[in-house]
Design a protein around this motif. Structure first.
Motif, PDB file in Angstrom:
ATOM      1  N   ARG A   1       0.846  -1.201   0.000  1.00 58.92           N
ATOM      2  CA  ARG A   1       0.000   0.000   0.000  1.00 58.92           C
ATOM      3  C   ARG A   1       0.877   1.245   0.000  1.00 58.92           C
ATOM      4  O   ARG A   1       1.913   1.303   0.659  1.00 58.92           O
ATOM      5  CB  ARG A   1      -0.901   0.018   1.227  1.00 58.92           C
ATOM      6  N   ASP A   2       0.429   2.260  -0.743  1.00 55.54           N
ATOM      7  CA  ASP A   2       1.219   3.489  -0.770  1.00 55.54           C
ATOM      8  C   ASP A   2       0.988   4.291   0.507  1.00 55.54           C
ATOM      9  O   ASP A   2       0.014   4.104   1.241  1.00 55.54           O
ATOM     10  CB  ASP A   2       0.902   4.329  -2.015  1.00 55.54           C
ATOM     11  N   ASP A   3       1.910   5.205   0.771  1.00 57.13           N
ATOM     12  CA  ASP A   3       1.905   5.962   2.031  1.00 57.13           C
ATOM     13  C   ASP A   3       0.650   6.811   2.199  1.00 57.13           C
ATOM     14  O   ASP A   3       0.117   6.941   3.311  1.00 57.13           O
ATOM     15  CB  ASP A   3       3.157   6.852   2.107  1.00 57.13           C
ATOM     16  N   ASP A   4       0.166   7.391   1.112  1.00 59.91           N
ATOM     17  CA  ASP A   4      -1.028   8.236   1.205  1.00 59.91           C
ATOM     18  C   ASP A   4      -2.246   7.422   1.642  1.00 59.91           C
ATOM     19  O   ASP A   4      -3.068   7.895   2.444  1.00 59.91           O
ATOM     20  CB  ASP A   4      -1.320   8.910  -0.141  1.00 59.91           C
ATOM     21  N   ALA A   5      -2.371   6.192   1.126  1.00 60.84           N
ATOM     22  CA  ALA A   5      -3.496   5.342   1.494  1.00 60.84           C
ATOM     23  C   ALA A   5      -3.414   4.944   2.964  1.00 60.84           C
ATOM     24  O   ALA A   5      -4.434   4.904   3.672  1.00 60.84           O
ATOM     25  CB  ALA A   5      -3.531   4.098   0.606  1.00 60.84           C
TER      26      ALA A   5
END
Length: 228
Positions: free
Chosen positions: A145-149
Motif C-alpha cells: 500500500r502506498d503511504d497516502d493510502a
C-alpha cells in the motif's frame, strides 16, 4: 480498517489434484495454471499433502544417475530417492500437509512457514475444508500500500472512526510504511490504543509516537486494558 488475516490475502481459486493424479498431469497443471505447488486432496476434500516443483524435480535429479547407496542413509536422501521413483501425487507429495486457518493472522502464517520451511500453506475453514492457499508473496502483499493510502486509513478509521479524535490534534506522517504520530490526546491510554491499532493496518512497517496526553489513566486501579 483493512484486515490482516489469512482470508484477506489468500488465493481462493485453488488448483488441487487427487492422490492418483499422474506425474505428467501434475506438471502440465503447474505450467498451465502458473503455480509452483498444488494441494493433494482426498475424497472428502481433506488435504493430504502438497506437491511442489521441488518434489517433482527429484525425478529429474536422480533419473539415470547411479548414486552410491550411502548417500541415502540420511532421511533426506531416502525421501528424495522415494519421490524420484514416484509417479503419482500420493507418492510425490510432502505429507502431512502444513495448513493454516483462514482466521489466522499474517504473522501467525509467516511464523508457520518459517518453522516448517515451506513457501505456501493450504487454508482451511472452521470445518476443516480447503478454502484457499496462501504464499509468501501473498503475505508480503500487505506492505504494497502506498503511504497516502495508509495515512488516510489512520485518519479516517483509527483516529476518527475508533478513537473519535479530531484529526487536527494528531499529526500523521508516513514514509515507506513507517508511521510517526505526534500531537496531543486526552488520555495516555488513548495514545497507547492509537499506536496498537495503527500497527495492525496493512502496509504499516513500524510505528513511532511522540504523543502528549492530558491525563494518565493507566495508573488507576481496576482499569480496563486493551490488547490489540
Amino acid at each position: 480498517m483493512n484486515g490482516s488475516l489469512v482470508r484477506d490475502v489468500m488465493t481462493r481459486d485453488v488448483v488441487t489434484v487427487a492422490p492418483g493424479s499422474g506425474y505428467k498431469e501434475i506438471v502440465d497443471l503447474l505450467i498451465e495454471r502458473g503455480v509452483s505447488a498444488v494441494p493433494v486432496v482426498g475424497d472428502a476434500r481433506e488435504v493430504l499433502g502438497v506437491v511442489s516443483e521441488a518434489d517433482l524435480l527429484h525425478k529429474v535429479e536422480f533419473s539415470g544417475v547411479d548414486v552410491h547407496a550411502r548417500l541415502f542413509e540420511r532421511r533426506r536422501h531416502r525421501v528424495a530417492k522415494r519421490k524420484a521413483s514416484g509417479d503419482t501425487a500420493g507418492s510425490l507429495m510432502s505429507s502431512p500437509a502444513v495448513t493454516v486457518p483462514a482466521t489466522a493472522t499474517l504473522t501467525q502464517a509467516a511464523r508457520l512457514m518459517e518453522r516448517h520451511n515451506v513457501k505456501r500453506l493450504p487454508v482451511l475453514d472452521q470445518a476443516g475444508d480447503l478454502v484457499g492457499i496462501v504464499s509468501r508473496r501473498d503475505l508480503l502483499r500487505r506492505y504494497l500500500r502506498d503511504d497516502d493510502a495508509i495515512r488516510q486509513d489512520i485518519l479516517d478509521n483509527v483516529l476518527g472512526g475508533v478513537l473519535w479524535l479530531d484529526p487536527v490534534e494528531v499529526t500523521v506522517e508516513v514514509t515507506e510504511g513507517r508511521v510517526a504520530l505526534s500531537g496531543k490526546v486526552d488520555r495516555r491510554s488513548t495514545a497507547q490504543i492509537a499506536v496498537r491499532l495503527v500497527r495492525t493496518l496493512d502496509g504499516v512497517v513500524t510505528v513511532t509516537e511522540d504523543l502528549e496526553w492530558g491525563f494518565d489513566d493507566t495508573t488507576l486501579p481496576h482499569r480496563y486494558t486493551f490488547d490489540a
